[in-house]
Design an enzyme around this catalytic site. Structure first.
Site, PDB file in Angstrom:
ATOM      1  N   TYR A 163       0.884  -1.105  -0.012  1.00 25.25           N
ATOM      2  CA  TYR A 163      -0.088   0.026  -0.006  1.00 25.25           C
ATOM      3  C   TYR A 163       0.821   1.303  -0.002  1.00 25.25           C
ATOM      4  CZ  TYR A 163      -3.681  -3.038   1.541  1.00 25.25           C
ATOM      5  OH  TYR A 163      -4.671  -4.439   1.671  1.00 25.25           O
ATOM      6  N   HIS A 174       0.213 -11.708   1.841  1.00 24.61           N
ATOM      7  CA  HIS A 174      -0.747 -11.004   1.283  1.00 24.61           C
ATOM      8  C   HIS A 174      -1.591 -11.970   0.202  1.00 24.61           C
ATOM      9  CE1 HIS A 174      -1.682  -6.519   0.041  1.00 24.61           C
ATOM     10  NE2 HIS A 174      -2.742  -7.357  -0.145  1.00 24.61           N
TER      11      HIS A 174
HETATM   12  N1  LIG Z   1      -5.840  -8.529   1.886  1.00 24.15           N
HETATM   13  C1  LIG Z   1      -6.380  -8.315   0.714  1.00 24.15           C
HETATM   14  O1  LIG Z   1      -5.994  -8.750  -0.291  1.00 24.15           O
HETATM   15  C2  LIG Z   1      -7.104  -7.002   0.749  1.00 24.15           C
HETATM   16  C3  LIG Z   1      -7.124  -6.196   1.793  1.00 24.15           C
HETATM   17  N2  LIG Z   1      -7.790  -5.083   2.050  1.00 24.15           N
HETATM   18  C4  LIG Z   1      -8.122  -4.067   3.074  1.00 24.15           C
HETATM   19  O2  LIG Z   1      -9.448  -4.200   3.399  1.00 24.15           O
HETATM   20  C5  LIG Z   1      -9.691  -2.622   3.628  1.00 24.15           C
HETATM   21  C6  LIG Z   1     -11.105  -2.221   3.340  1.00 24.15           C
HETATM   22  O3  LIG Z   1     -11.352  -2.592   1.818  1.00 24.15           O
HETATM   23  P1  LIG Z   1     -11.560  -1.458   0.686  1.00 24.15           P
HETATM   24  O4  LIG Z   1     -11.123  -2.247  -0.436  1.00 24.15           O
HETATM   25  O5  LIG Z   1     -10.707  -0.279   1.092  1.00 24.15           O
HETATM   26  O6  LIG Z   1     -13.090  -1.299   0.691  1.00 24.15           O
HETATM   27  P2  LIG Z   1     -14.298  -0.937   1.618  1.00 24.15           P
HETATM   28  O7  LIG Z   1     -15.303  -1.952   1.557  1.00 24.15           O
HETATM   29  O8  LIG Z   1     -13.995  -0.767   3.010  1.00 24.15           O
HETATM   30  O9  LIG Z   1     -15.015   0.439   1.078  1.00 24.15           O
HETATM   31  C7  LIG Z   1     -14.241   1.471   1.031  1.00 24.15           C
HETATM   32  C8  LIG Z   1     -15.097   2.577   0.150  1.00 24.15           C
HETATM   33  O10 LIG Z   1     -16.147   2.733   0.913  1.00 24.15           O
HETATM   34  C9  LIG Z   1     -16.698   4.038   1.080  1.00 24.15           C
HETATM   35  N3  LIG Z   1     -17.225   4.207   2.228  1.00 24.15           N
HETATM   36  C10 LIG Z   1     -16.806   3.871   3.669  1.00 24.15           C
HETATM   37  N4  LIG Z   1     -17.703   3.780   4.505  1.00 24.15           N
HETATM   38  C11 LIG Z   1     -19.079   3.952   3.694  1.00 24.15           C
HETATM   39  C12 LIG Z   1     -20.300   4.185   4.283  1.00 24.15           C
HETATM   40  N5  LIG Z   1     -20.676   4.048   5.351  1.00 24.15           N
HETATM   41  N6  LIG Z   1     -21.180   4.381   3.222  1.00 24.15           N
HETATM   42  C13 LIG Z   1     -20.914   4.444   1.936  1.00 24.15           C
HETATM   43  N7  LIG Z   1     -19.589   4.188   1.636  1.00 24.15           N
HETATM   44  C14 LIG Z   1     -18.555   4.223   2.625  1.00 24.15           C
HETATM   45  C15 LIG Z   1     -15.228   4.641   1.200  1.00 24.15           C
HETATM   46  O11 LIG Z   1     -15.203   6.027   1.068  1.00 24.15           O
HETATM   47  P3  LIG Z   1     -14.563   7.365   1.842  1.00 24.15           P
HETATM   48  O12 LIG Z   1     -13.223   6.866   2.120  1.00 24.15           O
HETATM   49  O13 LIG Z   1     -14.705   8.458   0.951  1.00 24.15           O
HETATM   50  O14 LIG Z   1     -15.584   7.482   3.104  1.00 24.15           O
HETATM   51  C16 LIG Z   1     -14.518   3.986   0.179  1.00 24.15           C
HETATM   52  O15 LIG Z   1     -14.842   4.443  -1.034  1.00 24.15           O
HETATM   53  C17 LIG Z   1      -8.634  -1.715   2.871  1.00 24.15           C
HETATM   54  O16 LIG Z   1      -8.630  -0.379   3.103  1.00 24.15           O
HETATM   55  C18 LIG Z   1      -7.431  -2.771   3.185  1.00 24.15           C
HETATM   56  O17 LIG Z   1      -6.985  -2.254   4.214  1.00 24.15           O
HETATM   57  C19 LIG Z   1      -8.536  -4.633   0.748  1.00 24.15           C
HETATM   58  C20 LIG Z   1      -8.350  -5.255  -0.482  1.00 24.15           C
HETATM   59  C21 LIG Z   1      -7.684  -6.707  -0.500  1.00 24.15           C
HETATM   60  O1  LIG Z   2      -5.609  -4.195  -1.528  1.00 26.11           O
HETATM   61  C1  LIG Z   2      -5.186  -5.221  -1.286  1.00 26.11           C
HETATM   62  O2  LIG Z   2      -4.742  -5.534  -0.257  1.00 26.11           O
HETATM   63  C2  LIG Z   2      -5.269  -6.154  -2.635  1.00 26.11           C
HETATM   64  O3  LIG Z   2      -4.684  -6.898  -2.509  1.00 26.11           O
HETATM   65  C3  LIG Z   2      -5.346  -5.501  -3.891  1.00 26.11           C
HETATM   66  O4  LIG Z   2      -4.968  -6.496  -4.851  1.00 26.11           O
HETATM   67  C4  LIG Z   2      -6.737  -5.043  -4.229  1.00 26.11           C
HETATM   68  O5  LIG Z   2      -7.233  -6.213  -4.154  1.00 26.11           O
HETATM   69  C5  LIG Z   2      -6.795  -4.473  -5.428  1.00 26.11           C
HETATM   70  O6  LIG Z   2      -7.949  -3.865  -5.784  1.00 26.11           O
HETATM   71  C6  LIG Z   2      -5.437  -4.086  -6.298  1.00 26.11           C
HETATM   72  O7  LIG Z   2      -6.135  -3.416  -7.362  1.00 26.11           O
END
Ligand SMILES: NC(=O)C1=CN([C@@H]2O[C@H](COP(=O)(O)OP(=O)(O)OC[C@H]3O[C@@H](n4cnc5c(N)ncnc54)[C@H](OP(=O)(O)O)[C@@H]3O)[C@@H](O)[C@H]2O)C=CC1
Ligand SMILES: O=C(O)C(=O)[C@@H](O)[C@H](O)C(=O)CO
Length: 284
Positions: free
Chosen positions: A57, A115
């Protein structure tokens, strides 16, 4: 089970190792630089106690700065980071974890996760052994994985004798991961939910969820997060904004069984947002 806001923060899951983690955490993907650090500090001040970052990240620095700006003691926080697939050889993994710590300015991580399994590259067992060593060295308190399927977890158990305490997987109403949750629970692994709000894409506008949210007088985001807590999983929603950071912790209502079932019925076998099936998808 009614969970007040305070309880949502304080209700701890106890990991197999004995480490306590809260019911809801904070995702930090895309929170970078000064604005990212300020958003992370605001989340901690709002009450989040588990933070989720990753080497990939490129914001471990912002996470460290956010922690220092928050004024909350390091010992109160559960800070998680993740090892990228390009560093799955043992020596590379140890160096990368040390680099993660230098970037964050922290002395240790509470949780460090692999990851992605990247099964074609096939180095996840060696990487897991490096995480086991990092725990012995005191770089991390506990270790887990993301995106692992039962076959990958079985292999860790067979070849290293140790299963992760956490498996962080894609989980939202369109992909509720019933089978993986069942496996995790049966093996003492806590399921964490990534993209628990489906990144605020189509799922947030789903008519079933919109109607249910109206009935409970909550937002769709709150309904989804409460459903995930009632499933016994730990969602890690990300928000850059204080109002939504607060909203996502205000979960002191209970979803009735038939409504839990209605939300579960939205799940589809191909419901992943970006078709990142860990059986074939790889990320480095
Ligand atoms: N291990 C892995 O492979 C992965 C891990 N992750 C982790 O998971 C975390 C969360 O997932 P993420 O992909 O960020 O997505 P989320 O499902 O947490 O959604 C985030 C989005 O939703 C918006 N949002 C937040 N709260 C609300 C609400 N109450 N109502 C409407 N919209 C809302 C945010 O906007 P705003 O910021 O403008 O409020 C942002 O655009 C990541 O940040 C990361 O730490 C993510 C993907 C893959
Ligand atoms: O956000 C993470 O942790 C990921 O593993 C990313 O791959 C995420 O899934 C992503 O959206 C990358 O485009």
């Amino acid at each position: 089970m009614t969970l007040t806001t305070k309880e949502a923060l304080m209700k701890n899951y106890v990991l197999r190792s004995g480490m306590r983690v809260p019911a809801v955490g904070f995702g930090t993907y895309k929170l970078t630089g000064t604005t990212g650090a300020n958003a992370i500090a605001s989340a901690i001040q709002t009450g989040y106690r588990l933070l989720d970052t990753a080497y990939n990240y490129e914001n471990e620095g912002a996470v460290g700065a956010g922690i220092r700006r928050s004024g909350v003691a390091r010992s109160e926080l559960v800070v998680t980071s993740k090892l990228p697939g390009r560093y799955y050889h043992y020596n590379d993994a140890i160096t990368a974890i040390q680099e993660s710590l230098f970037r964050s300015g922290l002395d240790y991580f509470d949780l460090y996760l692999l990851h992605w399994p990247n099964p074609k590259a096939d180095h996840y067992v060696e990487a897991w052994q490096a995480l086991q060593a990092a725990k012995q060295f005191g770089l991390v308190r506990d270790i887990g994985v993301c995106n692992f399927l039962p076959a990958h977890l079985d292999r860790l158990a067979q070849e290293t004798g140790e299963l992760p305490v956490v498996n962080q997987i894609e989980l939202h109403p369109y992909f509720n991961q019933a089978a993986q949750r069942e496996y995790d629970t049966a093996h003492g692994i806590l399921t964490e939910d990534w993209s628990p709000l489906g990144r605020a894409s189509a799922v947030i506008q789903d008519p079933v969820l919109v109607n249910l949210a109206k009935r409970y007088a909550v937002s769709v985001g709150q309904l989804i997060l409460r459903w995930e807590v009632q499933l016994g999983t730990l969602p890690i929603p990300k928000s850059a904004h204080l109002t939504r950071q607060r909203e996502n912790l205000a979960l002191d209502f209970t979803i009735a069984d038939q409504d839990m079932a209605a939300i579960n019925a939205l799940s589809k076998p191909d419901g992943r947002m970006k078709q990142q099936d860990p059986a074939v998808y790889e990320e480095f």
